[in-house]
Design a protein around this motif. Structure first.
Motif, mmCIF file in Angstrom:
data_model
loop_
_atom_site.group_PDB
_atom_site.id
_atom_site.type_symbol
_atom_site.label_atom_id
_atom_site.label_comp_id
_atom_site.label_asym_id
_atom_site.label_seq_id
_atom_site.Cartn_x
_atom_site.Cartn_y
_atom_site.Cartn_z
ATOM 1 N N SER A 269 0.849 -1.186 0.000
ATOM 2 C CA SER A 269 0.000 0.000 0.000
ATOM 3 C C SER A 269 0.890 1.244 0.000
ATOM 4 O O SER A 269 2.018 1.212 0.516
ATOM 5 N N PRO A 270 0.429 2.347 -0.581
ATOM 6 C CA PRO A 270 1.256 3.563 -0.661
ATOM 7 C C PRO A 270 1.743 4.068 0.684
ATOM 8 O O PRO A 270 2.781 4.723 0.763
ATOM 9 N N ASP A 271 1.001 3.765 1.748
ATOM 10 C CA ASP A 271 1.392 4.237 3.075
ATOM 11 C C ASP A 271 2.192 3.199 3.863
ATOM 12 O O ASP A 271 2.418 3.363 5.063
ATOM 13 N N HIS A 272 2.650 2.150 3.189
ATOM 14 C CA HIS A 272 3.453 1.135 3.882
ATOM 15 C C HIS A 272 4.716 1.791 4.439
ATOM 16 O O HIS A 272 5.357 2.605 3.766
ATOM 17 N N PRO A 273 5.095 1.466 5.671
ATOM 18 C CA PRO A 273 6.267 2.108 6.298
ATOM 19 C C PRO A 273 7.553 2.013 5.479
ATOM 20 O O PRO A 273 8.350 2.949 5.474
ATOM 21 N N LEU A 274 7.761 0.907 4.776
ATOM 22 C CA LEU A 274 8.978 0.786 3.968
ATOM 23 C C LEU A 274 9.058 1.882 2.912
ATOM 24 O O LEU A 274 10.136 2.416 2.633
ATOM 25 N N LEU A 275 7.913 2.210 2.329
ATOM 26 C CA LEU A 275 7.897 3.177 1.224
ATOM 27 C C LEU A 275 8.042 4.610 1.707
ATOM 28 O O LEU A 275 8.136 5.530 0.886
#
Length: 336
Positions: A269-275
């Motif tokens: 998802s765009p809000d994933h912490p990795l991203l």
């Protein structure tokens, strides 16, 4: 009217024209799935003599619903999206395309190495936000003389090694079952233990298949053993990396950076912490792609399916044991 039907579960290129042409030669037509949902595939596979699949999950239920199925063909090298055990139990060959994107994945890997070393993505974001400060990306080090550790040394791993030597990198590799040519060619890279590779490499690049034995190979212990200045690269399979362990290491400075072309799940998802991290470079599973490689993939994947439908052996099969069974003893030719 075509006598056979090939269900195409999904594809990422504009149209399956190459496949249609190849399969027409064996009197087969394409049936394009409207989605890769299991329910859609179960409904459509009842009409199919074969399946061609890219990323869709060809589950046990899908395979068992295909009472006429003769072959399941994969667009690509890995087959972890296909229930090979069920196919094998039902005497259904599962074909794949070996080494069709060797240059592309190797080039993507080298691109990641250079982008990480030169902080290209970080500086790009900084400039777009109004900062033109050299300090934004420090420290930086030259690539010459740095150690690249390759986990897996098949065709792609060897091509990465060959290209990396052009940048005067020191290349080492670990592979529990290295190809004979790799063992003999001592000038390309040095074979080392996995422990030595992890602890001494400045860049660790994954080129291993995803199996039960390699799933989350890169876990907290693996990452903790890496240099704090090292970077991790994955252009193989997302499931090789424990994403939570990687997130912790990148946040806390356990390693300097990472570059990933594959994830688990396939899309974050765009809000994933990795991203949200500046020390992570992400691309959307495109390392395999070039116009040339995809055209080759379409042709070879469909030729594998066409071969089975025409009574010939395919180029490559992941479960060759089925060929020894009475259903397939009539096949002619040779298989890789």
């Amino acid at each position: 009217m075509a006598k056979k039907t090939v269900l195409v579960t999904d594809f990422t290129w504009p149209a399956p024209d190459i496949e249609a042409a190849v399969l027409a030669e064996v009197d087969a037509k394409l049936l394009l799935a409207p989605s890769s949902d299991e329910s859609d595939l179960i409904e459509l596979v009842t009409q199919a003599d074969a399946i061609l699949t890219c990323f869709a999950h060809v589950t046990e239920s899908v395979i068992r619903a295909g009472e006429k199925l003769q072959v399941v063909g994969r667009y690509g090298i890995g087959v972890d999206n296909i229930d090979v055990a069920t196919a094998t139990a039902l005497d259904i060959p599962v074909t794949y395309v070996p080494a069709y994107c060797v240059d592309e994945v190797a080039e993507h890997t080298l691109g990641f190495i250079l982008a990480l070393a030169r902080k290209i993505s970080l500086y790009d974001r900084a400039v777009r936000q109004g900062s033109w400060n050299l300090k934004d990306g420090l420290p930086m080090h030259r690539v010459r003389g740095r150690t690249l550790g390759l986990v897996g040394f098949g065709r792609i791993g060897q091509m990465v090694a060959e290209k990396a030597r052009g940048f005067s990198m020191n290349v080492v590799y670990y592979d529990p079952n290295p190809p004979l040519n790799a063992v003999m060619d001592t000038g390309l890279a040095s074979q080392v233990s996995l422990e030595k590779l992890i602890t001494e490499s400045d860049f660790v690049s994954l080129h291993a298949p995803l199996t039960e034995g390699t799933r989350t190979l890169v876990n907290a212990d693996f990452i903790h053993a890496m240099k704090s200045t090292a970077c991790l690269i994955n252009c193989a399979r997302g499931g090789l990396v424990d994403h939570d362990a990687l997130l912790t290491a990148l946040r806390e400075g356990g390693i300097a950076g990472a570059a990933l072309d594959v994830f688990d799940p396939e899309q974050l998802s765009p809000d994933h912490p990795l991203l949200q991290l500046n020390n992570l470079i992400a691309t959307p599973h495109v390392a395999f792609y070039s116009a040339e490689s995809v055209a080759e993939l379409q042709r070879r994947a469909s030729m594998n399916v066409a071969a089975i439908l025409a009574g010939r052996l395919p180029e490559a099969i992941i479960n060759p044991e089925v060929l020894e069974r009475p259903r397939w003893r009539h096949l002619t030719g040779s298989v890789e």
